[in-house]
Write a protein that holds these residues in place. Structure first.
Motif, PDB file in Angstrom:
ATOM      1  N   LYS A 123     -62.800   8.277  34.438  1.00 44.28           N
ATOM      2  CA  LYS A 123     -61.892   9.299  33.922  1.00 44.28           C
ATOM      3  C   LYS A 123     -61.733  10.442  34.926  1.00 44.28           C
ATOM      4  CE  LYS A 123     -61.216  12.317  29.887  1.00 44.28           C
ATOM      5  NZ  LYS A 123     -61.801  12.748  28.568  1.00 44.28           N
ATOM      6  N   LYS A 124     -62.840  10.863  35.518  1.00 42.77           N
ATOM      7  CA  LYS A 124     -62.807  11.976  36.482  1.00 42.77           C
ATOM      8  C   LYS A 124     -62.116  11.582  37.789  1.00 42.77           C
ATOM      9  CE  LYS A 124     -66.841  14.742  35.107  1.00 42.77           C
ATOM     10  NZ  LYS A 124     -67.158  14.154  33.805  1.00 42.77           N
ATOM     11  N   ARG A 125     -62.206  10.310  38.168  1.00 47.14           N
ATOM     12  CA  ARG A 125     -61.668   9.866  39.451  1.00 47.14           C
ATOM     13  C   ARG A 125     -60.508   8.884  39.266  1.00 47.14           C
ATOM     14  NH1 ARG A 125     -64.790  13.364  40.567  1.00 47.14           N
ATOM     15  NH2 ARG A 125     -66.424  13.352  42.185  1.00 47.14           N
ATOM     16  N   ALA A 126     -59.783   9.027  38.192  1.00 44.18           N
ATOM     17  CA  ALA A 126     -58.696   8.082  37.897  1.00 44.18           C
ATOM     18  C   ALA A 126     -57.681   8.021  39.034  1.00 44.18           C
ATOM     19  CB  ALA A 126     -58.008   8.466  36.587  1.00 44.18           C
ATOM     20  N   ALA A 127     -57.311   9.179  39.582  1.00 44.43           N
ATOM     21  CA  ALA A 127     -56.302   9.205  40.643  1.00 44.43           C
ATOM     22  C   ALA A 127     -56.807   8.506  41.897  1.00 44.43           C
ATOM     23  CB  ALA A 127     -55.913  10.649  40.960  1.00 44.43           C
ATOM     24  N   GLN A 128     -58.057   8.790  42.285  1.00 41.08           N
ATOM     25  CA  GLN A 128     -58.613   8.168  43.491  1.00 41.08           C
ATOM     26  C   GLN A 128     -58.754   6.660  43.322  1.00 41.08           C
ATOM     27  OE1 GLN A 128     -59.695  10.924  42.032  1.00 41.08           O
ATOM     28  NE2 GLN A 128     -60.534  12.408  43.513  1.00 41.08           N
ATOM     29  N   LEU A 129     -59.178   6.215  42.147  1.00 40.77           N
ATOM     30  CA  LEU A 129     -59.354   4.783  41.915  1.00 40.77           C
ATOM     31  C   LEU A 129     -58.015   4.059  41.933  1.00 40.77           C
ATOM     32  CD1 LEU A 129     -62.112   4.920  39.140  1.00 40.77           C
ATOM     33  CD2 LEU A 129     -62.395   4.255  41.533  1.00 40.77           C
ATOM     34  N   SER A 130     -56.983   4.730  41.412  1.00 40.08           N
ATOM     35  CA  SER A 130     -55.644   4.137  41.431  1.00 40.08           C
ATOM     36  C   SER A 130     -55.135   4.027  42.872  1.00 40.08           C
ATOM     37  CB  SER A 130     -54.680   4.982  40.596  1.00 40.08           C
ATOM     38  OG  SER A 130     -53.379   4.478  40.688  1.00 40.08           O
ATOM     39  N   ARG A 131     -55.343   5.096  43.654  1.00 46.51           N
ATOM     40  CA  ARG A 131     -54.902   5.064  45.052  1.00 46.51           C
ATOM     41  C   ARG A 131     -55.702   4.043  45.860  1.00 46.51           C
ATOM     42  NH1 ARG A 131     -54.339  10.818  44.304  1.00 46.51           N
ATOM     43  NH2 ARG A 131     -56.388  11.197  45.253  1.00 46.51           N
ATOM     44  N   ALA A 132     -56.972   3.837  45.503  1.00 44.79           N
ATOM     45  CA  ALA A 132     -57.796   2.861  46.212  1.00 44.79           C
ATOM     46  C   ALA A 132     -57.211   1.457  46.086  1.00 44.79           C
ATOM     47  CB  ALA A 132     -59.231   2.890  45.675  1.00 44.79           C
ATOM     48  N   ARG A 133     -56.688   1.125  44.915  1.00 47.79           N
ATOM     49  CA  ARG A 133     -56.067  -0.194  44.736  1.00 47.79           C
ATOM     50  C   ARG A 133     -54.844  -0.341  45.637  1.00 47.79           C
ATOM     51  NH1 ARG A 133     -57.834   0.902  39.371  1.00 47.79           N
ATOM     52  NH2 ARG A 133     -55.852   1.911  38.843  1.00 47.79           N
ATOM     53  N   MET A 134     -54.064   0.736  45.751  1.00 54.55           N
ATOM     54  CA  MET A 134     -52.899   0.707  46.625  1.00 54.55           C
ATOM     55  C   MET A 134     -53.308   0.584  48.089  1.00 54.55           C
ATOM     56  SD  MET A 134     -50.673   3.730  44.760  1.00 54.55           S
ATOM     57  CE  MET A 134     -49.462   3.712  46.061  1.00 54.55           C
ATOM     58  N   VAL A 135     -54.365   1.296  48.475  1.00 52.83           N
ATOM     59  CA  VAL A 135     -54.829   1.265  49.859  1.00 52.83           C
ATOM     60  C   VAL A 135     -55.297  -0.133  50.227  1.00 52.83           C
ATOM     61  CG1 VAL A 135     -56.671   2.052  51.398  1.00 52.83           C
ATOM     62  CG2 VAL A 135     -55.403   3.715  50.028  1.00 52.83           C
ATOM     63  N   ARG A 136     -56.015  -0.788  49.323  1.00 53.90           N
ATOM     64  CA  ARG A 136     -56.469  -2.155  49.604  1.00 53.90           C
ATOM     65  C   ARG A 136     -55.272  -3.076  49.850  1.00 53.90           C
ATOM     66  NH1 ARG A 136     -61.471  -4.148  49.458  1.00 53.90           N
ATOM     67  NH2 ARG A 136     -63.120  -2.696  48.845  1.00 53.90           N
ATOM     68  N   HIS A 137     -54.219  -2.874  49.065  1.00 56.59           N
ATOM     69  CA  HIS A 137     -53.024  -3.698  49.248  1.00 56.59           C
ATOM     70  C   HIS A 137     -52.377  -3.395  50.608  1.00 56.59           C
ATOM     71  CE1 HIS A 137     -49.396  -5.927  48.275  1.00 56.59           C
ATOM     72  NE2 HIS A 137     -48.672  -4.859  48.603  1.00 56.59           N
ATOM     73  N   GLU A 138     -52.283  -2.099  50.954  1.00 61.06           N
ATOM     74  CA  GLU A 138     -51.655  -1.707  52.223  1.00 61.06           C
ATOM     75  C   GLU A 138     -52.446  -2.202  53.424  1.00 61.06           C
ATOM     76  OE1 GLU A 138     -51.462   2.484  51.880  1.00 61.06           O
ATOM     77  OE2 GLU A 138     -49.850   2.480  50.377  1.00 61.06           O
ATOM     78  N   LEU A 139     -53.780  -2.227  53.307  1.00 62.95           N
ATOM     79  CA  LEU A 139     -54.622  -2.662  54.409  1.00 62.95           C
ATOM     80  C   LEU A 139     -54.881  -4.165  54.386  1.00 62.95           C
ATOM     81  CD1 LEU A 139     -57.315   0.202  54.435  1.00 62.95           C
ATOM     82  CD2 LEU A 139     -55.309  -0.047  55.915  1.00 62.95           C
TER      83      LEU A 139
END
Length: 484
Positions: A64-80
């Motif tokens: 809950k506290k890191r929802a934004a970072q966890l969401s961006r992490a999924r995008m970063v994995r896709h980009e990389l």
């Protein structure tokens, strides 16, 4: 299980008691010391790595506290183009290796402890350091528990590390005072909880180092402990010996403390500035005869200063260097600085300075290769250059020693001191120690040792285990503190 945990600026270490002796657990391949570094292919992936290693009961709140970072992490994995299981965050020697292989592609932090008490951190920066420390503690705790089982030191159930005494400097930051100390302790406490520790306590690092020394004392002494570490220098004046060490409350034995964020990292940066930056244009002239501004060179190597590193990485700094190249009498020198900025090579330069500092402990001159900047480029570094670079730092260490002894004198005065326990130094009453106990990795430098011994030439100096004494003292105190 109870452990001593030295979450250091340069290295991390964990100790356990085996009978009456302290054993340091091998956290690295061939060493008990794990470099205090982290490398992530993208900073958003740090939160993801923390989440995966969290105890089950903490996952929901953290997500809950890191929802934004966890969401961006999924995008970063896709980009990389990284699959879900590919490692993307590294700690210790693996982090160093990853950074050296891909310096410009990822996020690298050396000595995160140096930043924990920084003033003016935004909430998102505090959250980032919480995650960095948590991930490092998770890694270290898992490694330590595995070693206990592998070496037959404990069964799988017995090897669960639940309680730790963590070392802390007297002051995390010189300017933030107790607010900085509270911020840093809060980050460490939260990180330890998220890493799976049930309870933690803190102990001043110079006190911990002194307790290891005390374990071998046969008579009582007043000891000035000088701990020159990677990120801070701390001094403590402590009454030690057989009549003191059994006590659970050592507050009355602690006569004076001082500390400041001045340590090995600062010496490395000063040496990098003095020995290497002239090869990048520092001290050269512009075509109009005016001296080159020094600020971009300082920002290039000030790797323990968040604002300096942020400024050096900006587009405006890149444009500034481009303009300096056009106006420089020696533009090729400034082009080297531009490469450092573009490829994020600051840490490599400071790491090279650290290696030169270590080499100068045994030699008067050393050659440092800068071929990662330019073919055939190197810099000769000698002890005179090093000593000139660190002179301001030596003055601060001297001031900290005087400060601790002056504070101790006031404590003794309030307790009805014996006159022979005082001396007068620099016009101020100071406690007269029976011995000076020197520890900390940075204290290995002959220049540091010579400075310390010159201040009180009639006082014996004992050199402890430069790297292990703090961990050993923390371990002894953990056994006493948590076994009550």
């Amino acid at each position: 299980m109870f452990v001593g945990f030295d979450y250091g600026s340069a290295n991390c270490a964990v100790g356990i008691m085996q009978g009456d002796e302290v054993s340091l657990l091998p956290l690295s391949t061939d060493s008990a010391y794990l470099p205090s570094t982290l490398y992530a292919m993208d900073r958003e992936l740090i939160a993801e790595a923390v989440y995966r290693a969290l105890p089950a009961e903490l996952k929901a709140d953290y997500a809950k506290k890191r929802a934004a970072q966890l969401s961006r992490a999924r995008m970063v994995r896709h980009e990389l183009d990284l699959d879900a299981e590919s490692p993307a965050v590294f700690v210790g020697e693996q982090a160093v290796a990853a950074y050296l292989e891909m310096p410009e592609e990822g996020f690298y932090v050396r000595s995160p402890k140096s930043f924990l008490g920084a003033t003016g951190l935004r909430p998102e920066q505090v959250a980032l350091f919480e995650d960095i420390v948590t991930l490092m503690m998770q890694h270290i705790k898992v490694r330590a528990e595995a070693v206990l089982v592998q070496k037959g030191m404990a069964s799988k159930d017995e090897a669960r590390i639940t309680h730790a005494v963590i070392g802390r400097p007297v002051n995390f930051q010189g300017i933030g005072g107790e607010e900085s100390n509270r911020q840093a302790e809060a980050i460490l406490t939260l990180a330890a909880k998220r890493a799976g520790f049930v309870d933690v306590a803190f102990l001043f690092e110079p006190l911990a180092a002194g307790m290891d020394y005390e374990a071998g004392l046969k008579a009582d002494q007043t000891v000035l402990v000088v701990d020159v570490g990677g990120g801070t220098t701390d001094c403590s004046v402590v009454k030690m010996g057989p009549s003191h060490k059994a006590s659970f409350d050592r507050s009355r034995d602690c006569l004076g403390h001082s500390g400041q964020r001045i340590g090995g990292n600062d010496l490395d940066i000063a040496l990098a500035m003095n020995a290497f930056m002239p090869h990048f244009g520092l001290g050269s002239l512009m075509s109009n005869g005016k001296p080159m501004p020094s600020n971009p060179f300082w920002n290039a190597v000030a790797v323990n200063d968040i604002s300096a590193q942020r400024e050096f990485a900006t587009l405006s700094t890149r444009k500034l260097i481009d303009e300096l190249i056009k106006e420089a009498e020696q533009p090729n020198l400034l082009k080297r600085l531009l490469k450092v900025q573009q490829q994020q090579l600051s840490y490599q330069i400071v790491r090279l300075a650290e290696r030169a500092k270590i080499a100068l402990s045994d030699a008067h001159t050393t050659e440092s290769s800068l071929e990662f900047i330019e073919a055939m480029l190197s810099a000769e570094v000698n002890r005179d250059c090093f000593e000139n670079a660190i002179e301001p730092s030596l003055g601060k260490i001297e001031a900290l020693m005087h400060q601790a002894l002056t504070q101790a004198a006031k404590s003794l005065t309030g307790n009805g001191l014996a006159p022979e326990e005082l001396s007068v130094e620099a016009g101020t009453a100071e406690c007269q120690p029976d011995v000076i106990y020197v520890t900390g990795g940075t204290a290995r430098s002959p220049a540091i040792y010579a400075k310390i011994t010159s201040l009180y030439p009639d006082t014996p100096v004992v050199v402890g285990d430069h790297f292990g004494s703090v961990t050993a003292g923390l371990t002894r105190w953990a056994q006493k503190h948590f076994a009550q």
